[in-house]
Scaffold this motif. Structure first.
Motif, PDB file in Angstrom:
ATOM      1  N   LEU A 126      -8.190   6.765  -7.884  1.00 37.77           N
ATOM      2  CA  LEU A 126      -9.536   7.781  -7.400  1.00 37.77           C
ATOM      3  C   LEU A 126      -9.425   9.235  -8.194  1.00 37.77           C
ATOM      4  N   GLN A 127      -8.182   9.435  -8.937  1.00 39.94           N
ATOM      5  CA  GLN A 127      -8.352  10.701  -9.553  1.00 39.94           C
ATOM      6  C   GLN A 127      -8.586  12.089  -8.958  1.00 39.94           C
ATOM      7  N   LEU A 128      -7.794  11.896  -7.672  1.00 39.45           N
ATOM      8  CA  LEU A 128      -7.522  13.049  -6.861  1.00 39.45           C
ATOM      9  C   LEU A 128      -6.125  13.515  -6.716  1.00 39.45           C
ATOM     10  N   PRO A 129      -5.510  13.973  -7.609  1.00 43.43           N
ATOM     11  CA  PRO A 129      -4.063  14.376  -7.620  1.00 43.43           C
ATOM     12  C   PRO A 129      -3.813  15.419  -6.695  1.00 43.43           C
ATOM     13  N   GLY A 130      -4.705  16.412  -6.121  1.00 44.03           N
ATOM     14  CA  GLY A 130      -4.524  17.289  -5.271  1.00 44.03           C
ATOM     15  C   GLY A 130      -4.616  16.884  -4.045  1.00 44.03           C
ATOM     16  N   ALA A 131      -5.207  15.793  -3.516  1.00 43.50           N
ATOM     17  CA  ALA A 131      -5.429  15.365  -2.468  1.00 43.50           C
ATOM     18  C   ALA A 131      -4.567  14.324  -1.770  1.00 43.50           C
ATOM     19  N   THR A 186       0.793  -1.256  -0.015  1.00 42.55           N
ATOM     20  CA  THR A 186      -0.021  -0.052   0.054  1.00 42.55           C
ATOM     21  C   THR A 186       0.877   1.275   0.031  1.00 42.55           C
ATOM     22  N   SER A 187       1.919   1.183   0.831  1.00 43.53           N
ATOM     23  CA  SER A 187       2.990   2.397   0.527  1.00 43.53           C
ATOM     24  C   SER A 187       3.423   2.608  -0.881  1.00 43.53           C
ATOM     25  N   THR A 188       4.028   1.399  -1.372  1.00 44.86           N
ATOM     26  CA  THR A 188       4.396   1.901  -2.835  1.00 44.86           C
ATOM     27  C   THR A 188       3.355   2.051  -3.821  1.00 44.86           C
ATOM     28  N   LEU A 189       2.060   1.742  -3.552  1.00 47.21           N
ATOM     29  CA  LEU A 189       0.989   2.155  -4.525  1.00 47.21           C
ATOM     30  C   LEU A 189      -0.112   3.215  -4.237  1.00 47.21           C
ATOM     31  N   PHE A 190       0.473   3.936  -3.083  1.00 48.74           N
ATOM     32  CA  PHE A 190      -0.487   4.928  -2.503  1.00 48.74           C
ATOM     33  C   PHE A 190      -0.664   6.053  -3.530  1.00 48.74           C
ATOM     34  N   LEU A 191       0.222   6.577  -3.963  1.00 51.95           N
ATOM     35  CA  LEU A 191       0.280   7.747  -4.797  1.00 51.95           C
ATOM     36  C   LEU A 191      -0.335   7.445  -6.338  1.00 51.95           C
ATOM     37  N   PHE A 192      -0.273   6.393  -6.628  1.00 50.94           N
ATOM     38  CA  PHE A 192      -0.783   5.731  -7.804  1.00 50.94           C
ATOM     39  C   PHE A 192      -2.440   5.655  -7.550  1.00 50.94           C
ATOM     40  N   PHE A 193      -2.757   4.907  -6.468  1.00 50.35           N
ATOM     41  CA  PHE A 193      -4.023   4.737  -6.224  1.00 50.35           C
ATOM     42  C   PHE A 193      -4.975   6.284  -6.092  1.00 50.35           C
ATOM     43  N   VAL A 194      -4.264   7.076  -5.109  1.00 47.38           N
ATOM     44  CA  VAL A 194      -5.132   8.290  -4.938  1.00 47.38           C
ATOM     45  C   VAL A 194      -5.081   9.241  -6.333  1.00 47.38           C
ATOM     46  N   GLY A 250     -12.464  -1.988   2.164  1.00 48.30           N
ATOM     47  CA  GLY A 250     -13.254  -0.713   1.830  1.00 48.30           C
ATOM     48  C   GLY A 250     -12.661   0.160   0.617  1.00 48.30           C
ATOM     49  N   ALA A 251     -11.249   0.045   0.581  1.00 45.48           N
ATOM     50  CA  ALA A 251     -10.534   0.557  -0.339  1.00 45.48           C
ATOM     51  C   ALA A 251     -11.067  -0.014  -2.009  1.00 45.48           C
ATOM     52  N   ALA A 252     -11.090  -1.000  -1.921  1.00 47.84           N
ATOM     53  CA  ALA A 252     -11.569  -2.126  -3.211  1.00 47.84           C
ATOM     54  C   ALA A 252     -12.884  -1.430  -3.670  1.00 47.84           C
ATOM     55  N   PHE A 253     -13.807  -0.778  -3.046  1.00 44.28           N
ATOM     56  CA  PHE A 253     -15.053  -0.462  -3.474  1.00 44.28           C
ATOM     57  C   PHE A 253     -15.294   0.839  -3.530  1.00 44.28           C
ATOM     58  N   LEU A 254     -14.072   1.711  -3.555  1.00 44.48           N
ATOM     59  CA  LEU A 254     -14.256   3.108  -3.923  1.00 44.48           C
ATOM     60  C   LEU A 254     -14.022   3.305  -5.520  1.00 44.48           C
ATOM     61  N   GLY A 255     -14.565   4.647  -5.788  1.00 42.95           N
ATOM     62  CA  GLY A 255     -14.539   4.896  -7.172  1.00 42.95           C
ATOM     63  C   GLY A 255     -13.922   6.521  -7.356  1.00 42.95           C
ATOM     64  N   PRO A 256     -13.718   6.789  -8.564  1.00 48.22           N
ATOM     65  CA  PRO A 256     -13.113   8.185  -8.824  1.00 48.22           C
ATOM     66  C   PRO A 256     -13.905   9.132  -8.175  1.00 48.22           C
ATOM     67  N   ASP A 301     -14.023   9.734  -4.919  1.00 50.85           N
ATOM     68  CA  ASP A 301     -14.532   9.427  -3.343  1.00 50.85           C
ATOM     69  C   ASP A 301     -13.619   9.683  -2.174  1.00 50.85           C
ATOM     70  N   ILE A 302     -13.395  10.839  -2.318  1.00 47.17           N
ATOM     71  CA  ILE A 302     -12.232  11.764  -1.138  1.00 47.17           C
ATOM     72  C   ILE A 302     -12.746  11.143   0.368  1.00 47.17           C
ATOM     73  N   LEU A 303     -13.842  11.296   0.449  1.00 47.87           N
ATOM     74  CA  LEU A 303     -14.606  11.236   1.760  1.00 47.87           C
ATOM     75  C   LEU A 303     -14.239   9.728   2.429  1.00 47.87           C
ATOM     76  N   GLY A 304     -15.033   8.868   1.399  1.00 43.69           N
ATOM     77  CA  GLY A 304     -14.665   7.272   1.728  1.00 43.69           C
ATOM     78  C   GLY A 304     -13.248   6.888   2.005  1.00 43.69           C
ATOM     79  N   PHE A 305     -12.333   7.551   1.034  1.00 44.68           N
ATOM     80  CA  PHE A 305     -10.785   7.036   1.420  1.00 44.68           C
ATOM     81  C   PHE A 305     -10.281   7.851   2.538  1.00 44.68           C
TER      82      PHE A 305
END
Length: 411
Positions: free
Chosen positions: A240-245, A228-236, A290-296, A298-302
């Motif tokens: 999730l398409q949240l580059p600023g978050a 999860t550390s390695t993929l964190f920035l990629f996932f967000v 929970g992370a597996a069910f998030l979509g683009p 979804d900042i509150l869920g993450f």
């Protein structure tokens, strides 16, 4: 200043140095330097082969020359002070991969030296092998670690140009270098204490102390966090398409981890270390699910997931090293040599994660910072959420085999 705040300060330096190597590096190397994900994973795995020999040797050297601990502490800090400005000043070119490998070997070596020294001298810094003293030291140390992580998480974002002219990495490298110099100077007095050195390490001694079981658990348990550390920035940023978050979410994650550390430490005094882990690990598993069910978008869920998984990480950070320290202290074993092996086990997990997950992502067609196919994004979700869940379940099953004792840090 007493020893505990200095321990926290030195730990902060190491954590601020460690986070970029595991979270910022993959994206910096792929986006800024144009290095392929498969190449990055291979480089990190190759460096782990160096650590296979190096980390136990570092632990042996610290135990072999116990009165040189101040020198070792200074060398670790100076390696970080030189390495990070070099790392984040790299630019694409024909010798890029060679330069990257050389700088990373320097950084990982300095990081290993500092970490093994800090953890291996727990009895010395705590002034006593008593479990409550070791747990108190662990709380200060891990709180410092998490402060360093928060600093490193927000660094590139805060230092980036507002007009988008730079991403903050070059300035971040110099910030980390300057921090290392200041911390080394401020923390030198704590290394003047007479070192506590145990008996020579052996597999038989580790097994009798219960430390071998804890080493195996450390390796298994490091894998979900490593992935999860390695993929964190990629996932967000890409899933999730949240580059600023990404920066604020990472800070939230580690703030929750930091806030939970004293709570987990206090709880371990009441119900025992194993019981604490059996509360924290299911919390981590639920966050992965929970992370597996998030979509683009979804900042509150993450954010909720960052809160839960951060709290779970706090337990891992404070409980497991304290358990290991107590088992070594009870058996009177050389702690630095043992923590050299412990350090390698943790970093092996990080390298295995990068070596296995990054090439698979590349094979799926995933490209950081670019539009990706549903197949590539599904592979990213499976890697970030599903695989860590499975690995954490295995770690939880391992914890259930450990004995439980109702005092802090007991294995």
């Amino acid at each position: 200043m007493s020893a505990h705040p200095r321990v926290s300060l030195y730990a902060m330096m190491l954590a601020a140095a460690g986070l970029p190597l595991y979270i910022h590096l993959p994206r910096f190397a792929s986006v800024n330097l144009g290095v392929g994900l498969g190449t990055i994973g291979t480089i990190l795995m190759a460096i782990r082969l160096v650590d296979l020999v190096q980390d136990p040797l570092i632990g042996w050297a610290i135990d072999r020359w116990p009165r040189a601990q101040m020198l070792f502490a200074a060398l670790a800090g100076m390696g970080l002070a030189v390495g990070f400005p070099l790392l984040f000043s790299l630019a694409p070119g024909p010798d890029l991969v060679t330069q990257l490998v050389m700088v990373l070997v320097l950084l990982f070596s300095a990081y290993s030296l500092g970490m093994i020294l800090l953890y291996g001298r727990s009895e010395t810094l705590a002034k006593s092998p008593a479990p409550d003293r070791l747990m108190a030291l662990s709380t200060w140390r891990e709180s410092g670690m998490l402060a360093g992580v928060v600093l490193a998480a927000m660094g590139p974002t805060l230092l980036a140009g507002r007009d988008g002219s730079n991403d903050g990495y070059a300035a971040f490298g110099y910030l980390l270098g300057g921090l290392a110099v200041c911390v080394v100077l401020a923390s030198l007095p704590m290394w003047r204490r007479a070192p506590v050195v145990g008996t020579r390490l052996s597999l038989h001694g580790l097994a009798n102390a219960g430390a071998l079981r804890l080493l195996a658990l450390a390796l298994i348990n490091s894998l979900p966090v490593a992935i999860t550390s390695t993929l964190f920035l990629f996932f967000v940023e890409d899933r999730l398409q949240l580059p600023g978050a990404a920066g604020p979410l990472l800070i939230l994650f580690f703030l929750c981890a930091g806030a939970s550390v004293p709570l987990w430490a206090r709880l371990s005094q009441r119900i025992g270390s194993r019981s604490v882990l059996m509360i924290a690990m299911p919390l981590a598993i639920l966050s992965f699910v929970g992370a597996a069910f998030l979509g683009p978008g979804d900042i509150l869920g993450f954010a909720v997931i960052c809160l839960a998984s951060g709290a779970a990480l706090g337990a891992d950070m404070v409980i497991l090293p304290a358990m290991f320290s107590v088992s070594l202290a009870r058996a009177g074993l050389n702690a630095a040599t043992a923590f050299g092996i412990w350090s390698f086990a943790g970093k092996l997990g990080l390298a295995l994660a990068a070596f296995a997950v990054l090439p698979l992502l590349g094979a799926s067609g995933f490209v950081p910072g670019q539009p990706n196919t549903p197949r590539a994004l599904t592979a990213l979700t499976l890697g970030y959420a599903v695989l860590p869940c499975i690995l954490k379940l295995i770690a939880l099953a391992w914890v259930m085999t450990l004995p439980n004792e109702r005092h802090p840090g007991s294995p």
